[in-house]
Design a protein around this motif. Structure first.
Motif, short mmCIF file in Angstrom:
data_model
loop_
_atom_site.label_atom_id
_atom_site.label_comp_id
_atom_site.label_asym_id
_atom_site.label_seq_id
_atom_site.Cartn_x
_atom_site.Cartn_y
_atom_site.Cartn_z
N GLY A 55 0.77 -1.24 0.00
CA GLY A 55 0.00 0.00 0.00
C GLY A 55 0.79 1.28 0.00
N ASP A 56 2.02 1.27 0.51
CA ASP A 56 2.80 2.51 0.58
C ASP A 56 3.69 2.73 -0.64
OD1 ASP A 56 4.54 0.43 1.16
OD2 ASP A 56 5.62 1.55 2.71
N ARG A 57 3.63 1.86 -1.63
CA ARG A 57 4.50 2.04 -2.81
C ARG A 57 3.79 1.72 -4.12
NH1 ARG A 57 6.36 -2.53 -0.03
NH2 ARG A 57 6.75 -4.34 -1.32
N LEU A 58 2.53 2.03 -4.21
CA LEU A 58 1.74 1.76 -5.42
C LEU A 58 2.03 2.79 -6.50
CD1 LEU A 58 -1.62 0.87 -3.71
CD2 LEU A 58 0.01 -0.71 -4.73
N PRO A 59 1.93 2.42 -7.75
CA PRO A 59 1.60 1.11 -8.27
C PRO A 59 2.79 0.15 -8.17
CG PRO A 59 2.09 2.57 -10.09
CD PRO A 59 2.14 3.39 -8.83
N VAL A 60 2.46 -1.14 -8.10
CA VAL A 60 3.46 -2.19 -8.05
C VAL A 60 3.20 -3.15 -9.20
CG1 VAL A 60 4.35 -4.16 -6.73
CG2 VAL A 60 3.72 -2.04 -5.55
N VAL A 61 4.25 -3.51 -9.92
CA VAL A 61 4.15 -4.52 -10.98
C VAL A 61 4.67 -5.84 -10.43
CG1 VAL A 61 4.96 -5.23 -13.26
CG2 VAL A 61 4.45 -2.82 -12.82
N ARG A 66 5.83 -12.19 -8.30
CA ARG A 66 6.90 -11.55 -7.52
C ARG A 66 7.01 -10.09 -7.91
NH1 ARG A 66 9.94 -16.17 -9.47
NH2 ARG A 66 10.98 -14.65 -10.77
N GLU A 67 7.37 -9.28 -6.92
CA GLU A 67 7.50 -7.84 -7.18
C GLU A 67 8.61 -7.58 -8.19
OE1 GLU A 67 8.63 -3.85 -4.70
OE2 GLU A 67 7.41 -5.36 -3.68
N HIS A 68 8.25 -6.87 -9.25
CA HIS A 68 9.22 -6.53 -10.29
C HIS A 68 9.63 -5.07 -10.18
CE1 HIS A 68 10.74 -5.67 -14.38
NE2 HIS A 68 11.16 -6.93 -14.32
N GLY A 69 8.73 -4.23 -9.70
CA GLY A 69 9.04 -2.81 -9.55
C GLY A 69 7.85 -2.07 -8.98
N TYR A 70 8.12 -0.85 -8.54
CA TYR A 70 7.05 -0.03 -8.00
C TYR A 70 7.26 1.43 -8.37
CZ TYR A 70 10.38 0.80 -4.17
OH TYR A 70 11.49 1.12 -3.43
N TRP A 71 6.18 2.19 -8.27
CA TRP A 71 6.07 3.61 -8.61
C TRP A 71 6.14 3.88 -10.10
CZ3 TRP A 71 9.74 5.33 -4.18
CH2 TRP A 71 9.04 5.29 -2.98
N VAL A 75 10.13 -0.31 -18.40
CA VAL A 75 9.62 -1.03 -19.57
C VAL A 75 10.67 -1.93 -20.18
CG1 VAL A 75 8.71 -0.73 -21.91
CG2 VAL A 75 7.83 0.68 -20.03
N GLU A 76 11.87 -1.43 -20.40
CA GLU A 76 12.90 -2.23 -21.05
C GLU A 76 13.30 -3.44 -20.20
OE1 GLU A 76 13.71 -1.92 -24.22
OE2 GLU A 76 12.23 -0.32 -24.21
N ARG A 77 13.46 -3.25 -18.90
CA ARG A 77 13.79 -4.37 -18.01
C ARG A 77 12.66 -5.39 -17.98
NH1 ARG A 77 13.00 -3.64 -12.34
NH2 ARG A 77 13.09 -5.71 -11.49
N LEU A 78 11.42 -4.90 -17.96
CA LEU A 78 10.28 -5.79 -17.95
C LEU A 78 10.23 -6.64 -19.22
CD1 LEU A 78 7.73 -6.84 -16.57
CD2 LEU A 78 6.50 -4.87 -17.51
N LYS A 79 10.45 -6.02 -20.37
CA LYS A 79 10.45 -6.78 -21.63
C LYS A 79 11.57 -7.82 -21.64
CE LYS A 79 10.38 -3.23 -24.42
NZ LYS A 79 10.26 -2.35 -25.60
N ARG A 80 12.74 -7.43 -21.15
CA ARG A 80 13.85 -8.41 -21.07
C ARG A 80 13.49 -9.58 -20.17
NH1 ARG A 80 17.14 -3.94 -20.24
NH2 ARG A 80 17.28 -4.47 -18.03
N ASP A 81 12.92 -9.29 -19.01
CA ASP A 81 12.58 -10.35 -18.07
C ASP A 81 11.46 -11.24 -18.59
OD1 ASP A 81 14.59 -9.38 -16.47
OD2 ASP A 81 13.25 -8.44 -15.01
#
Length: 86
Positions: A55-61, A66-71, A75-81
């Motif tokens: 709740g204190d770091r939304l939005p969270v992907v 598993r948590e990939h990132g927040y706030w 995009v590039e890291r997400l596509k790679r992963d």
């Protein structure tokens, strides 16, 4: 976004009045268009455990639960992963 019985690898955790969530949605839409991956949005207000955890770091992907990132969405890291299957 919705799809048949396939489980979405990507989840966007949001809540009402989240000023960063609109940009995160747009970024995930762009990733979905490019990769074909679908994503699901979950409002943490509907789940007390999620609200406590994120709740204190939304939005969270979340990627594969598993948590990939927040706030913001890296995009590039997400596509790679996504391509790497992690």
């Amino acid at each position: 976004m919705e799809g048949g019985s396939r489980v979405n690898r990507l989840t966007l955790l949001t809540t009402k009045d989240c000023h960063l969530c609109g940009r995160a949605r747009a970024d995930l839409d762009a990733v979905a268009r490019e990769t074909g991956e679908r994503w699901t949005e979950v409002d943490v207000a509907d789940d007390a455990e999620l609200a406590r955890e994120y709740g204190d770091r939304l939005p969270v992907v979340l990627l594969d639960g598993r948590e990939h990132g927040y706030w913001d969405v890296d995009v590039e890291r997400l596509k790679r992963d996504l391509a790497a299957g992690t």
